[in-house]
Write a protein that holds these residues in place. Sequence first.
Motif: not given
Length: 287
Positions: A206-224, A245-249
């Motif tokens: 899950v991306g946190i502190n994301m600016p409005e209108g932007k979406v984080l895509r990670t590869f892989p999208a899910k982990v263990s 989480v991944a922190d945009y800031e």
Amino acid sequence: MTLDVQYEQEIKIPVRYVNVPQNAVITSNEVDTLRVVVGDKGITLLGLLYGNSNNSIDIDFENFARSNGTGVISNIDLQKLIGKTLPASSRIVSVKPEKLVFYYNYGEKKKVPVRIQGQVIPEPLYFISETKYLPDSVTIYASRKKLENISVVYTEELHYENFHDTLTIETNLARLSGVKMVPNKVSVCFITDVLTEESIDNIPIVGINMPEGKVLRTFPAKVSITFVTGMKEFQSLTPDDFLVVADYEEFSHSESTKCNIYLKKVPTAIQQAKLSVNLVDYLIEDQ
């Protein structure tokens, strides 16, 4: 002839508080028995030790209570009260404690939780998955200042090791000067479980502190996540119990195409939790 010889012997004399007003609460529990060394002939001391006479002394609340919530009975007053319960031939050698202090209030109280103190350690490969108290809180009576400073009360020191089944202990609460606890003992139940190393897959990043209108895509999208927990606890776990989480800031100022991910939330019964990866590729998309 032996019983006619003078001896000194310690005897125990219970203390009772009398004439206590209905709206007053004695909060002392430190001393309820005096230890008195008495000198007299052996035959008289035998009667004091093993006779049926009642040697308890009564502390008259009205005579000794002060206006500040305490009462003090001096050594001289104690000896006078004790002397009334002894034969005329007996002499008092010493009294412990030398003076008696009691505390009281006029109904000030509050409820506080109970916690253990000491070491309670199960066998290897087991751990304590839950601790239950019955009751889980008690009512304490004390001066207003002490009530403000007490947020929890503790059991007496507990020391138990090398058990694997559920352990239930009846224990007194640790005494506090000038504090009355109701009740003054509790039952503590330690529930054990078998330690096991397990993993859970498909936990989304899950991306946190994301600016409005932007979406984080990670590869892989899910982990263990791998972790150590109890068998009973593991059976009830789902990916929703964890948060990665991944922190945009943090990564927005980096030129790298990878970002750090962090384990932000785990259940309380989880130990040694680790992510399968700590760095992932990412893209920022506009919505």
